[in-house]
Every structure is written in C-alpha cells, then in structure tokens.
Design an enzyme around this catalytic site. Structure first.
Site, PDB file in Angstrom:
ATOM      1  N   GLU A 108      73.119  22.320  38.428  1.00  0.00           N
ATOM      2  CA  GLU A 108      73.248  20.882  38.151  1.00  0.00           C
ATOM      3  C   GLU A 108      71.883  20.283  37.816  1.00  0.00           C
ATOM      4  O   GLU A 108      71.751  19.453  36.926  1.00  0.00           O
ATOM      5  CB  GLU A 108      73.864  20.162  39.356  1.00  0.00           C
ATOM      6  CG  GLU A 108      75.355  20.410  39.480  1.00  0.00           C
ATOM      7  CD  GLU A 108      75.911  19.948  40.815  1.00  0.00           C
ATOM      8  OE1 GLU A 108      76.767  19.063  40.821  1.00  0.00           O
ATOM      9  OE2 GLU A 108      75.483  20.481  41.859  1.00  0.00           O
ATOM     10  N   SER A 119      33.461  22.648  52.977  1.00  0.00           N
ATOM     11  CA  SER A 119      34.377  23.405  53.827  1.00  0.00           C
ATOM     12  C   SER A 119      34.289  22.811  55.228  1.00  0.00           C
ATOM     13  O   SER A 119      33.568  21.845  55.454  1.00  0.00           O
ATOM     14  CB  SER A 119      34.018  24.878  53.815  1.00  0.00           C
ATOM     15  OG  SER A 119      32.707  25.030  54.256  1.00  0.00           O
ATOM     16  N   LYS A 137      46.504  23.810  59.745  1.00  0.00           N
ATOM     17  CA  LYS A 137      45.624  24.214  58.652  1.00  0.00           C
ATOM     18  C   LYS A 137      46.458  25.120  57.757  1.00  0.00           C
ATOM     19  O   LYS A 137      46.967  26.153  58.205  1.00  0.00           O
ATOM     20  CB  LYS A 137      44.425  24.971  59.210  1.00  0.00           C
ATOM     21  CG  LYS A 137      43.410  25.374  58.165  1.00  0.00           C
ATOM     22  CD  LYS A 137      42.126  25.821  58.855  1.00  0.00           C
ATOM     23  CE  LYS A 137      40.967  25.963  57.889  1.00  0.00           C
ATOM     24  NZ  LYS A 137      41.164  26.896  56.817  1.00  0.00           N
ATOM     25  N   ARG A 159      38.546  24.347  43.881  1.00  0.00           N
ATOM     26  CA  ARG A 159      37.347  24.001  44.632  1.00  0.00           C
ATOM     27  C   ARG A 159      36.119  24.663  44.017  1.00  0.00           C
ATOM     28  O   ARG A 159      35.052  24.078  43.949  1.00  0.00           O
ATOM     29  CB  ARG A 159      37.522  24.456  46.078  1.00  0.00           C
ATOM     30  CG  ARG A 159      36.305  24.277  46.922  1.00  0.00           C
ATOM     31  CD  ARG A 159      36.622  24.584  48.378  1.00  0.00           C
ATOM     32  NE  ARG A 159      35.475  24.329  49.205  1.00  0.00           N
ATOM     33  CZ  ARG A 159      34.528  25.211  49.452  1.00  0.00           C
ATOM     34  NH1 ARG A 159      34.615  26.414  48.943  1.00  0.00           N
ATOM     35  NH2 ARG A 159      33.500  24.905  50.202  1.00  0.00           N
ATOM     36  N   LYS A 170      40.590  16.036  62.885  1.00  0.00           N
ATOM     37  CA  LYS A 170      39.702  15.148  62.123  1.00  0.00           C
ATOM     38  C   LYS A 170      39.651  13.750  62.724  1.00  0.00           C
ATOM     39  O   LYS A 170      40.683  13.208  63.098  1.00  0.00           O
ATOM     40  CB  LYS A 170      40.091  15.102  60.648  1.00  0.00           C
ATOM     41  CG  LYS A 170      41.537  15.361  60.323  1.00  0.00           C
ATOM     42  CD  LYS A 170      41.788  15.346  58.832  1.00  0.00           C
ATOM     43  CE  LYS A 170      42.220  16.699  58.322  1.00  0.00           C
ATOM     44  NZ  LYS A 170      42.991  16.654  57.102  1.00  0.00           N
ATOM     45  N   CYS A 196      51.397  62.529  41.021  1.00  0.00           N
ATOM     46  CA  CYS A 196      52.126  61.269  41.184  1.00  0.00           C
ATOM     47  C   CYS A 196      53.501  61.518  41.825  1.00  0.00           C
ATOM     48  O   CYS A 196      54.273  62.332  41.306  1.00  0.00           O
ATOM     49  CB  CYS A 196      52.295  60.605  39.819  1.00  0.00           C
ATOM     50  SG  CYS A 196      53.426  59.214  39.842  1.00  0.00           S
ATOM     51  N   CYS A 239      48.135  56.918  38.576  1.00  0.00           N
ATOM     52  CA  CYS A 239      48.837  57.880  37.742  1.00  0.00           C
ATOM     53  C   CYS A 239      48.532  57.505  36.295  1.00  0.00           C
ATOM     54  O   CYS A 239      48.690  56.361  35.900  1.00  0.00           O
ATOM     55  CB  CYS A 239      50.333  57.789  38.007  1.00  0.00           C
ATOM     56  SG  CYS A 239      51.282  58.671  36.776  1.00  0.00           S
TER      57      CYS A 239
HETATM   58  S1  IVH Z   1      40.716  18.655  55.759  1.00  0.00           S
HETATM   59  C1  IVH Z   1      35.944  18.199  54.225  1.00  0.00           C
HETATM   60  N1  IVH Z   1      43.031  19.610  56.420  1.00  0.00           N
HETATM   61  O1  IVH Z   1      40.584  24.506  54.706  1.00  0.00           O
HETATM   62  C2  IVH Z   1      37.187  18.922  54.024  1.00  0.00           C
HETATM   63  N2  IVH Z   1      41.599  21.014  55.176  1.00  0.00           N
HETATM   64  O2  IVH Z   1      38.307  26.027  55.582  1.00  0.00           O
HETATM   65  C3  IVH Z   1      38.359  18.269  54.711  1.00  0.00           C
HETATM   66  N3  IVH Z   1      42.564  23.194  54.636  1.00  0.00           N
HETATM   67  O3  IVH Z   1      38.409  23.373  52.233  1.00  0.00           O
HETATM   68  C4  IVH Z   1      39.520  19.151  54.624  1.00  0.00           C
HETATM   69  N4  IVH Z   1      44.496  22.868  55.605  1.00  0.00           N
HETATM   70  O4  IVH Z   1      40.894  23.324  51.666  1.00  0.00           O
HETATM   71  C5  IVH Z   1      41.871  19.865  55.795  1.00  0.00           C
HETATM   72  N5  IVH Z   1      45.148  20.294  57.056  1.00  0.00           N
HETATM   73  C6  IVH Z   1      44.003  20.539  56.433  1.00  0.00           C
HETATM   74  C7  IVH Z   1      43.756  21.768  55.794  1.00  0.00           C
HETATM   75  C8  IVH Z   1      42.531  21.961  55.173  1.00  0.00           C
HETATM   76  C9  IVH Z   1      43.764  23.721  54.896  1.00  0.00           C
HETATM   77  C10 IVH Z   1      41.485  23.885  53.859  1.00  0.00           C
HETATM   78  C11 IVH Z   1      40.667  22.970  53.002  1.00  0.00           C
HETATM   79  C12 IVH Z   1      39.237  23.273  53.343  1.00  0.00           C
HETATM   80  C13 IVH Z   1      39.362  24.571  54.041  1.00  0.00           C
HETATM   81  C14 IVH Z   1      38.216  24.792  54.986  1.00  0.00           C
END
Ligand code: IVH
Length: 678
Positions: free
Chosen positions: A33, A80, A114, A135, A295, A413, A431
């Site tokens: 659909e 990072s 993450k 990135r 964060k 192989c 192979c």
């Molecule tokens: S916050 C200043 N939140 O992990 C960067 N990053 O190892 C703030 N990542 O480069 C990033 N899940 O690409 C943030 N929930 C999440 C994330 C996350 C994966 C990645 C991100 C970062 C890398 C660092």
C-alpha cells in the site's frame, strides 16, 4: 480532486506512514500500500515536474552515482566524548564539573543510550535539508547529502521559521536496527553472499557508497543527539532552547527523530541506579548500544564548563563492560564469500551471552586462529561487546585433554577445489577460480552490470535461475545459451529470451577494457581496466607480462600487478579467457569496438569535474565524450582542474570552482569544443 491537491495529500500521507513505521514502529499500512502511494505521487510529479519540491518524499531516491565525495568543513567541530568504564569515574566527572563551574552541584543531566552508529551532521537552511556530512576527522568530513536523503526518518524539511531560526545544524547517529541488520544478512546468506560483520560497519559502508540508489536499499535510520551551528532569524535575539531537554522536546514535536529513552536525572547519585537498570535493559533496545551518555542539561552551564581539545567537559559516556562466557569450540568451518575470500567461522556449543544464545562466532582469518592457538575441541572464552556476531577471545589450554590438534588452513577451496592464494601482506586467503560456484552469481552480476558489459535483460533473478537450472556454470556459458532453454525458464518467454541473446550478442562488441573490468580481477576496477588495456594490443597480452612489466604501466602498482599475476596463475582462468576469445568477444585493445570513429584527442591532458544536471547528456555520456578525447574526469575540484562542467542545481563543486577561479562551462560549451578543443 485537482492534481495539486492530491500531490500534497500524498506527500502528507507518505510522511505520516514513514513516521509511523520508523519512529513509532507501528505501521498502519502494508508495504504494498505504501509503494502504491509512492508510485501515484511519482506519476503525478512526472506529469507536473514544476511542482516537485525539495522535500517531496520522491526526492529521497534518485540522483546519479557520484565520482567521489567532496570535503566539507564543519562550522563547529564535531568533537568526540570521553569514556569511562566505572561508576567511580562517573563520580569524578561530577566532581570535576563542580570545580569548573565553581558549584557544589548536584547538576541536572540528560541521560540516554549511546548508539553504536556513525556520526553525521545535517544542515537545514531556510526550512530545507541542504547538507549532510560525515564526522570525518572532526574538522572536515565527506559531503554525503544525496546518501543521507535516502534515510527515511530524516525530515527533508524543518519549519525553522517557527523556531526563530534561519539555519540549524543537527547532529546524530545513523544506524541500523538489530532486526533490520539480521534481515539484511539473512537475505545475503540466501543469495550466497558474504554476511556483514556488524551493523555499525555496515552502516558506515552504506553511507560511503557512491550510488545513492544503493544506499536507499539499506535500512538506515537516524537519531539526533546534539546540534552544531545555528543562525537566528532576522530580528530574533534568543536561542529557541536553553536546555538539552528543550531541544529534544521541540525537535520531537517537529518529528525529528531523537535518541530514544532519554531521561533527566539530578546528580550522579540518581544515575548510578539507572546504570544497573540498563545493564539488562540495553538488550531490549532495537539497536546496539555500548553505553549511556550523560550530558549536562543547561546550555549556559555547558558554556562555562568548556571544552578540552578533544572533548567537551560537560559530557561523558559510561561504557558497559562486554559480556563474556565460556564454551566449547566444536568446529572451524571455512566459508567462501562472494569475492572468493575465505572466512573461518567457529561453531560453538550454544551458550547464553548478552541476551541471546550464541552458537557461531567469526574468527576473521588464519592469522587470528594461529595467534590465539585455537583448536577444534578447545574450551574457549567468547565475548560480545558492541557487535552482533560475538568473537572468540582466547582458548583455555589448561582444559585440553590431548585430543585437540592445531588447525590447518585448507589448501583447496572448499567450494570448488580450486587453488587458494594469499597475496603477500594480506591476511585473507582467496579462491582464484573465476568460475567457483560460491562466487559465480556475484561475478556474473558484475559482468553483466551497466558499467561492465552492460548486458540488457540479465538481472539478478535471471542469473539465479540460470545457475539453478545448471544452464550456466561459468561466464563463457552465457554466450553458449540457446533460446529454447532460456525461454523455458520460469517467468521467461520467447521474447525475453530473444532480448537476452541479443543483449549478449551486442556485448561481444564492447571495448576490451569493459570486458577486462567485467571479468572481475581483484583491484581492477573501471579505471585500472582502461589503463591496462591502453598498454597492450590484446587483453591476452596481460597474461604474459611479468610483475615488473606490469608495474611499469603508469598508475599500476604492486598490488594491482600481484592481483593480475594471481589471476592468470590459475589455469582455469586462462582457459576462460581463451574460450571468451573463441566465442567472439572483443579482446582487441587498439580499436574502439563500438564502431565509433577515432576522434581527435582534443582534451588531452585536461581535467574535468562534472556537477549538476545537464540539459541533454547524462553524466556517463558527458564523461565518455570527454574521455574519448583524452580528457580525465575527476570527483572533486582542485587547482589541477581545468574545467568544471556545470548543469542545473550544481553542488558545492561550483562554489569551489568559483573560489579557485576554475573556468566553468556549460553543456553547450562542451559541445562546441568537442571537435577543436577549447
Ligand atoms: S552526544 C560533543 N549522544 O558517540 C559530542 N553522542 O564517542 C556530543 N554518540 O561523536 C555527542 N550516541 O557520534 C551523543 N546519545 C548520544 C550518542 C552519541 C552515540 C556518538 C557521537 C560521538 C561519539 C563519541
């Protein structure tokens, strides 16, 4: 209803169903659909091309394959984040923050999974998605806009005005769900293709494909977790959010996909129990996660906390420990992939690990087996970290009973008995037999593909049927097919069989370099095939060349030379070459076999870059016209570029040309220059 209204209605519906499918995982309609709605919209837009908007769902797919990716500089670097593996370090993080902010805390944090994906950035300008990039090294990345457009849950427009913004750069992860990844691998396994190792690498590989159409076939998704640069709209003097949680709320309202399951916690004390909770819960998430990101919620506090050269002080990732278990390595099996690469795979006694029962593990290559001294019958430790497919960490030699023998890699192989080679400096055994059944399907598909022999009518399904019915056991058999046999295949008839045979017949006249590319020698792609071909009279001359002679050819290095030598070292491959020549394929490298007249090399030594859509020519046609006249076409504009051929809606290549002062020409200019040059 007027077409205009229906178009708008269809777009709205398709967006809604994308959202239901990708964000809510609650589809309301079937795939068919959905396809129907899409087709209807495509048809109406074909009828009224002027009404196509950049954010129409049809604009996700399409676009010509790229030559390469342009480099883009991030306005705000993509940093990072620092990692921690212990709760104590998490407490230290808060202490450090307290010192930097000159406050006791506790502070408010957003805590969320993450995602083990690939970091990207997406720029929206005046309401539309205009730029997507990887990135890269954090300062510069690749422009992957066309590829990102294919990600179904990435909104192609965003009502920035309502937020008081002119421009916004959101950042997040592109990933594949575990389920989608498993399905993708299942399909590959059924097709006899090598399975992918893990969703993260597959995602990264997908985003780097040069053909957006192929990217569109990969089940990629996006989740936003931060933002980069931002420009306020005229007359606006405040940012639309002062906390991370507000950013998420506003973005969610606009159907921007956000990292799921985010919560607000006050103080690390509240985060510690959450970590225990997630130790198990993380396996229930639809994607792979290797930790939690913590964060600081308040943007003003973030500013005060500041940033070190690598990572901001206001964010930290708590990484989950990888799970381990002990089991028995029952058997080591060698799989032959579609490229002939041999991958050893461990058969394990089933064991519970990281939320699933595990009975297979990848062993990567012979070196790894030797280094870890893995023997069939050994007790071993297995680990599953951020990967779907677990790995064997080590054997437990103390638990041997004397029946275990060191593993010997096969010399033939397992699929065809052909010779196995292992080029110097490489870890993979391969192979070399061009007609090895494990590789044949993919080889033929490549042979028939548009950029190789371009055999009309020879698609995936037909290749499959030809192999299954035993009509084709090697590439030369294609040219021995008889009409009746082909017509007798399922879903084939007289007409389609005739088309196929005509297509095959026509392909015999292809320039020899296309045949060389089609044969599929490792490291011999389109360009290298052309280079090689221009250095010999007849393709078979390559057979007689020594490695040194091959390396004397410009642009040919030791890797290509070795690959060619390995290829011709297999007797069967030499026979295939002979057979193809006898069957009448063009091996003559000195004539343009298409019958085209020789043209003057008026573009000799000139470098061109193409951008945008040309009024009449396709990209491939323009490229061919340039190359036939001795010119080169490259992917990105540099000081060495002589001309940039510009069509409608040019990309940033045109900007770069302008900046570097490289002359820009139109299709008309090119046409005028074809005979006499510039
Ligand atoms: S916050 C200043 N939140 O992990 C960067 N990053 O190892 C703030 N990542 O480069 C990033 N899940 O690409 C943030 N929930 C999440 C994330 C996350 C994966 C990645 C991100 C970062 C890398 C660092």
């Amino acid at each position: 209803m007027s077409d205009k209204k229906r178009i708008e209605e269809l777009r709205e519906q398709i967006r809604k169903h994308n959202h239901l499918y990708y964000q809510k995982a609650e589809p309301e309609i079937s795939d068919q659909e959905y396809d129907q709605l899409f087709k209807e919209l495509e048809a109406l837009e074909d009828k009224h091309p002027d009404w196509v908007t950049p954010d129409s769902p049809t604009q996700r797919v399409g676009g010509e394959p790229l030559e390469g990716f342009e480099t883009v500089r991030h306005e705000v670097p993509m940093l990072s984040i620092s990692n921690t593996y212990s709760k104590e370090e998490l407490e230290d993080f808060e202490t450090r923050l307290g010192r930097a902010l000159d406050s006791e805390g506790p502070f408010e944090y957003v805590v969320e999974p993450k995602i083990d994906g690939v970091a990207v950035t997406a720029v929206y300008e005046d309401g539309y998605f205009t730029l997507g990039a990887t990135r890269g090294n954090g300062v510069e990345g690749d422009n992957i806009t066309a590829n990102m457009k294919t990600i179904r849950n990435l909104p192609l427009s965003l009502p920035l005005k309502d937020l008081g913004l002119k421009k916004l750069e959101v950042r997040g992860e592109v990933y594949m769900t575990t389920e989608d990844f498993t399905q993708l691998n299942k399909k590959r396994e059924e097709a006899g293709e090598e399975v992918y190792a893990n969703p993260r690498n597959t995602t990264a590989g997908s985003l780097k494909l040069l053909d957006p159409k192929q990217v569109g076939e990969r089940p990629l998704r996006l989740a936003i977790h931060s933002f980069g640069s931002m420009t306020l709209a005229e007359g606006v003097d405040r940012r639309p959010w002062s906390k991370h949680s507000e950013l998420y709320e506003k973005m969610s309202d606009l159907k921007m996909p956000i990292v799921p399951e985010w919560t607000i916690k006050t103080g690390v004390d509240q985060i510690l129990p959450l970590i225990d909770e997630w130790a198990e819960k993380r396996f229930d998430l639809p994607f792979e996660t290797d930790g939690l990101v913590v964060k600081l919620n308040d943007f003003r506090l973030r500013e005060n906390a500041g940033t070190t050269s690598r990572s901001p002080r206001w964010v930290i990732a708590y990484k989950f420990p990888a799970e381990q278990a002990e089991t028995t390595l029952e058997k080591i099996e060698i799989q032959v992939g579609r490229t002939g690469a041999m991958t050893p795979r461990a058969h394990l006694s089933p064991v519970k690990l990281a939320g699933t029962t595990v009975s297979r593990a990848t062993l990567h290559n012979a070196d790894e087996i030797e280094r870890k001294d893995l023997r069939e019958g050994d007790r071993v430790m297995v680990e599953k970290g951020g990967e779907i497919i677990p790995k064997v960490l080590a054997s437990l030699p103390d638990k041997r009973d004397g029946s275990q023998r060191p593993f010997k890699f096969p010399t033939k192989c397992p699929s065809c008995g052909g010779p196995i080679t292992r080029p110097e400096g490489e870890v993979v055994h391969r192979c070399e037999n061009i007609d090895c059944p494990a590789q044949l399907r993919r080889r033929i598909e490549h042979f028939a593909s548009r950029r190789a022999m371009d055999i009309e009518g020879l698609g995936t399904k037909l290749v499959e049927a030809l192999l299954e019915e035993g009509l084709v056991k090697g590439i030369p058999d294609l040219y021995r097919l008889e009409k009746e046999a082909v017509a007798g295949l399922e879903r084939m008839g007289e007409k389609s069989a005739e088309n196929l045979l005509n297509g095959l017949e026509k392909s015999k006249q292809n320039p020899a370099h296309r045949l060389l590319h089609g044969i599929g020698i490792r490291h011999v792609g389109e360009h290298v095939a052309e280079v090689l071909c221009s250095s010999v009279q007849d393709l078979r001359d390559l057979e007689k060349k020594t490695a040194e002679e091959l390396e004397e050819i410009e642009e040919v290095g030791p890797v290509v030379a070795q690959a060619i030598q390995d290829f011709f070292a297999a007797e069967h491959n030499r026979e295939v070459f002979e057979q193809l020549a006898e069957l009448g394929l063009n091996f003559d490298c000195k004539t343009a076999a298409s019958g085209a007249e020789q043209v003057d090399q008026v573009f000799e030594g000139l470098q061109f870059v193409l951008t945008g859509t040309l009024p009449n020519l396709t990209r491939d046609e323009a490229k061919a016209l340039i190359q036939e006249r001795g010119g080169r076409v490259t992917g990105s504009v540099s000081k060495k570029t002589n001309y940039v051929l510009v069509g409608a809606d040019p990309g940033s290549k045109a900007d770069k040309a302008e900046k570097l002062g490289v002359p820009m020409i139109s299709e008309e200019d090119l046409n005028t220059a074809l005979k006499k040059g510039f």
